[in-house]
Design a protein around this motif. Structure first.
Motif, PDB file in Angstrom:
ATOM      1  N   GLN A  50       0.842  -1.208   0.000  1.00 30.79           N
ATOM      2  CA  GLN A  50       0.000   0.000   0.000  1.00 30.79           C
ATOM      3  C   GLN A  50       0.870   1.249   0.000  1.00 30.79           C
ATOM      4  O   GLN A  50       0.610   2.192  -0.737  1.00 30.79           O
ATOM      5  CB  GLN A  50      -0.919   0.029   1.225  1.00 30.79           C
ATOM      6  CG  GLN A  50      -2.133  -0.833   1.124  1.00 30.79           C
ATOM      7  CD  GLN A  50      -3.021  -0.660   2.350  1.00 30.79           C
ATOM      8  OE1 GLN A  50      -2.575  -0.304   3.447  1.00 30.79           O
ATOM      9  NE2 GLN A  50      -4.307  -0.915   2.159  1.00 30.79           N
ATOM     10  N   TYR A  51       1.901   1.249   0.834  1.00 30.18           N
ATOM     11  CA  TYR A  51       2.798   2.399   0.896  1.00 30.18           C
ATOM     12  C   TYR A  51       3.572   2.573  -0.414  1.00 30.18           C
ATOM     13  O   TYR A  51       3.733   3.697  -0.889  1.00 30.18           O
ATOM     14  CB  TYR A  51       3.776   2.276   2.074  1.00 30.18           C
ATOM     15  CG  TYR A  51       3.163   2.613   3.412  1.00 30.18           C
ATOM     16  CD1 TYR A  51       2.882   3.934   3.755  1.00 30.18           C
ATOM     17  CD2 TYR A  51       2.875   1.621   4.338  1.00 30.18           C
ATOM     18  CE1 TYR A  51       2.333   4.256   4.982  1.00 30.18           C
ATOM     19  CE2 TYR A  51       2.330   1.936   5.577  1.00 30.18           C
ATOM     20  CZ  TYR A  51       2.045   3.253   5.902  1.00 30.18           C
ATOM     21  OH  TYR A  51       1.501   3.571   7.113  1.00 30.18           O
ATOM     22  N   VAL A  52       4.035   1.470  -0.986  1.00 30.61           N
ATOM     23  CA  VAL A  52       4.764   1.555  -2.259  1.00 30.61           C
ATOM     24  C   VAL A  52       3.855   2.140  -3.337  1.00 30.61           C
ATOM     25  O   VAL A  52       4.226   3.095  -4.032  1.00 30.61           O
ATOM     26  CB  VAL A  52       5.304   0.170  -2.697  1.00 30.61           C
ATOM     27  CG1 VAL A  52       5.870   0.237  -4.120  1.00 30.61           C
ATOM     28  CG2 VAL A  52       6.364  -0.343  -1.731  1.00 30.61           C
ATOM     29  N   LYS A  53       2.659   1.588  -3.478  1.00 26.46           N
ATOM     30  CA  LYS A  53       1.730   2.027  -4.531  1.00 26.46           C
ATOM     31  C   LYS A  53       1.278   3.472  -4.341  1.00 26.46           C
ATOM     32  O   LYS A  53       1.001   4.171  -5.311  1.00 26.46           O
ATOM     33  CB  LYS A  53       0.512   1.098  -4.573  1.00 26.46           C
ATOM     34  CG  LYS A  53       0.862  -0.285  -5.091  1.00 26.46           C
ATOM     35  CD  LYS A  53      -0.316  -1.237  -4.989  1.00 26.46           C
ATOM     36  CE  LYS A  53       0.082  -2.634  -5.452  1.00 26.46           C
ATOM     37  NZ  LYS A  53      -1.007  -3.598  -5.232  1.00 26.46           N
ATOM     38  N   ALA A  54       1.244   3.940  -3.099  1.00 27.76           N
ATOM     39  CA  ALA A  54       0.839   5.329  -2.813  1.00 27.76           C
ATOM     40  C   ALA A  54       1.980   6.320  -3.032  1.00 27.76           C
ATOM     41  O   ALA A  54       1.781   7.526  -2.926  1.00 27.76           O
ATOM     42  CB  ALA A  54       0.324   5.437  -1.385  1.00 27.76           C
ATOM     43  N   GLY A  55       3.198   5.816  -3.307  1.00 31.55           N
ATOM     44  CA  GLY A  55       4.345   6.704  -3.509  1.00 31.55           C
ATOM     45  C   GLY A  55       4.964   7.196  -2.211  1.00 31.55           C
ATOM     46  O   GLY A  55       5.801   8.097  -2.226  1.00 31.55           O
ATOM     47  N   HIS A  56       4.577   6.598  -1.097  1.00 29.50           N
ATOM     48  CA  HIS A  56       5.068   7.037   0.211  1.00 29.50           C
ATOM     49  C   HIS A  56       6.596   7.001   0.310  1.00 29.50           C
ATOM     50  O   HIS A  56       7.197   7.876   0.929  1.00 29.50           O
ATOM     51  CB  HIS A  56       4.457   6.168   1.311  1.00 29.50           C
ATOM     52  CG  HIS A  56       4.943   6.479   2.682  1.00 29.50           C
ATOM     53  ND1 HIS A  56       4.337   7.415   3.484  1.00 29.50           N
ATOM     54  CD2 HIS A  56       5.988   5.992   3.402  1.00 29.50           C
ATOM     55  CE1 HIS A  56       4.987   7.487   4.639  1.00 29.50           C
ATOM     56  NE2 HIS A  56       5.987   6.637   4.614  1.00 29.50           N
ATOM     57  N   TYR A  57       7.204   5.982  -0.278  1.00 25.44           N
ATOM     58  CA  TYR A  57       8.653   5.812  -0.131  1.00 25.44           C
ATOM     59  C   TYR A  57       9.470   6.665  -1.098  1.00 25.44           C
ATOM     60  O   TYR A  57      10.691   6.774  -0.932  1.00 25.44           O
ATOM     61  CB  TYR A  57       9.031   4.339  -0.288  1.00 25.44           C
ATOM     62  CG  TYR A  57       8.440   3.459   0.794  1.00 25.44           C
ATOM     63  CD1 TYR A  57       8.687   3.717   2.137  1.00 25.44           C
ATOM     64  CD2 TYR A  57       7.632   2.372   0.481  1.00 25.44           C
ATOM     65  CE1 TYR A  57       8.150   2.920   3.140  1.00 25.44           C
ATOM     66  CE2 TYR A  57       7.097   1.566   1.480  1.00 25.44           C
ATOM     67  CZ  TYR A  57       7.357   1.848   2.799  1.00 25.44           C
ATOM     68  OH  TYR A  57       6.825   1.056   3.782  1.00 25.44           O
ATOM     69  N   ILE A 177      15.618   6.946  -1.126  1.00 23.16           N
ATOM     70  CA  ILE A 177      14.887   6.109  -2.074  1.00 23.16           C
ATOM     71  C   ILE A 177      14.272   7.114  -3.040  1.00 23.16           C
ATOM     72  O   ILE A 177      13.445   7.937  -2.634  1.00 23.16           O
ATOM     73  CB  ILE A 177      13.784   5.274  -1.402  1.00 23.16           C
ATOM     74  CG1 ILE A 177      14.384   4.249  -0.450  1.00 23.16           C
ATOM     75  CG2 ILE A 177      12.918   4.592  -2.469  1.00 23.16           C
ATOM     76  CD1 ILE A 177      13.358   3.468   0.340  1.00 23.16           C
ATOM     77  N   THR A 178      14.704   7.120  -4.272  1.00 27.84           N
ATOM     78  CA  THR A 178      14.141   8.060  -5.237  1.00 27.84           C
ATOM     79  C   THR A 178      12.783   7.583  -5.726  1.00 27.84           C
ATOM     80  O   THR A 178      11.887   8.385  -5.946  1.00 27.84           O
ATOM     81  CB  THR A 178      15.088   8.283  -6.422  1.00 27.84           C
ATOM     82  OG1 THR A 178      15.418   7.040  -7.010  1.00 27.84           O
ATOM     83  CG2 THR A 178      16.359   8.993  -5.974  1.00 27.84           C
ATOM     84  N   LYS A 179      12.650   6.251  -5.861  1.00 29.32           N
ATOM     85  CA  LYS A 179      11.368   5.683  -6.296  1.00 29.32           C
ATOM     86  C   LYS A 179      11.282   4.230  -5.855  1.00 29.32           C
ATOM     87  O   LYS A 179      12.256   3.496  -5.954  1.00 29.32           O
ATOM     88  CB  LYS A 179      11.237   5.793  -7.809  1.00 29.32           C
ATOM     89  CG  LYS A 179       9.848   5.468  -8.321  1.00 29.32           C
ATOM     90  CD  LYS A 179       9.700   5.910  -9.770  1.00 29.32           C
ATOM     91  CE  LYS A 179       8.316   5.699 -10.273  1.00 29.32           C
ATOM     92  NZ  LYS A 179       7.381   6.761 -10.001  1.00 29.32           N
ATOM     93  N   ALA A 180      10.108   3.829  -5.387  1.00 33.77           N
ATOM     94  CA  ALA A 180       9.816   2.436  -5.066  1.00 33.77           C
ATOM     95  C   ALA A 180       8.765   1.955  -6.040  1.00 33.77           C
ATOM     96  O   ALA A 180       7.733   2.618  -6.224  1.00 33.77           O
ATOM     97  CB  ALA A 180       9.334   2.306  -3.638  1.00 33.77           C
ATOM     98  N   LEU A 181       9.020   0.836  -6.670  1.00 34.75           N
ATOM     99  CA  LEU A 181       8.141   0.314  -7.724  1.00 34.75           C
ATOM    100  C   LEU A 181       7.743  -1.120  -7.458  1.00 34.75           C
ATOM    101  O   LEU A 181       8.605  -1.961  -7.169  1.00 34.75           O
ATOM    102  CB  LEU A 181       8.860   0.346  -9.074  1.00 34.75           C
ATOM    103  CG  LEU A 181       9.457   1.645  -9.544  1.00 34.75           C
ATOM    104  CD1 LEU A 181      10.528   1.386 -10.590  1.00 34.75           C
ATOM    105  CD2 LEU A 181       8.350   2.506 -10.107  1.00 34.75           C
ATOM    106  N   VAL A 182       6.449  -1.419  -7.583  1.00 37.62           N
ATOM    107  CA  VAL A 182       5.995  -2.792  -7.565  1.00 37.62           C
ATOM    108  C   VAL A 182       6.251  -3.353  -8.951  1.00 37.62           C
ATOM    109  O   VAL A 182       5.811  -2.783  -9.952  1.00 37.62           O
ATOM    110  CB  VAL A 182       4.487  -2.885  -7.226  1.00 37.62           C
ATOM    111  CG1 VAL A 182       4.013  -4.334  -7.279  1.00 37.62           C
ATOM    112  CG2 VAL A 182       4.192  -2.268  -5.870  1.00 37.62           C
TER     113      VAL A 182
END
Length: 187
Positions: A50-57, A177-182
């Motif tokens: 949920q956090y990854v998909k919301a762009g939180h990281y 972390i510049t971007k977290a991607l599923v």
């Protein structure tokens, strides 16, 4: 065979399946790929995704780096302001996964059911973090394993750190972390 090696091998047997979900953390030091174990830590993995998909990281810093122990991120922006979080999740330690080198676990306070967005990557075998076998309210929930990018994790663990405000082990040069991607599930 040592306990930590046995636990690592047992954990690796559950990872690596063709349908395992992975998340790529693009950092200022390089990419880290984490394979998630939704079978053994379903609530924790769902929370993390949920956090990854919301762009939180995206744009959070590694705010706690302790060589020989772990690297922690997931809660603070570039100005060290804490990001808002969702309600905490129940502890899922004692799930058969161990806090060994390369494993990914949820950070929490002294309250066992306080994990929200912050997580850490173990840079050494830290099986003491698994908790006491007869105390289900102990330990730190492992929910994944680094499957690519341990060289990046090792680069981060070796950076110079200094105390700054409430942070005792903050990298002197900010690491993000510049971007977290599923990543798409491979079938």
């Amino acid at each position: 065979m040592t306990r930590s090696l046995a636990l690592l091998l047992a954990g690796l047997l559950t990872l690596g399946s063709a349908n395992a979900q992975t998340v790529k953390l693009q950092t200022t030091e390089g990419d880290i790929r984490i394979e998630l174990d939704a079978e053994k830590a379903p609530r924790t993995v769902a929370n993390f995704l949920q956090y990854v998909k919301a762009g939180h990281y995206n744009g959070v810093v590694f705010h706690r780096v302790i060589d020989g122990f772990m690297i922690q991120t997931g809660g603070y922006d570039a100005k060290l302001a804490q990001r808002p979080t969702k309600p905490p999740i129940p502890l899922e330690s004692h799930n058969g996964l161990s806090n060994v080198r390369g494993s990914v676990a949820m950070a929490r306070t002294n309250d066992p059911n306080s994990a929200t967005s912050q997580f850490f990557i173990n840079v050494a075998d830290n099986v003491r973090l698994d908790g006491e076998p007869d105390d289900r309210a102990s330990g730190y929930a492992v929910f994944g394993q680094v499957v690519d990018g341990m060289d990046v994790v090792d680069k981060i663990r070796a950076v110079e750190v200094a105390p700054h405000g409430i942070h005792q082990h903050l990298p002197v040069k900010a690491i993000f972390i510049t971007k977290a991607l599923v990543e798409p599930v491979k079938k």
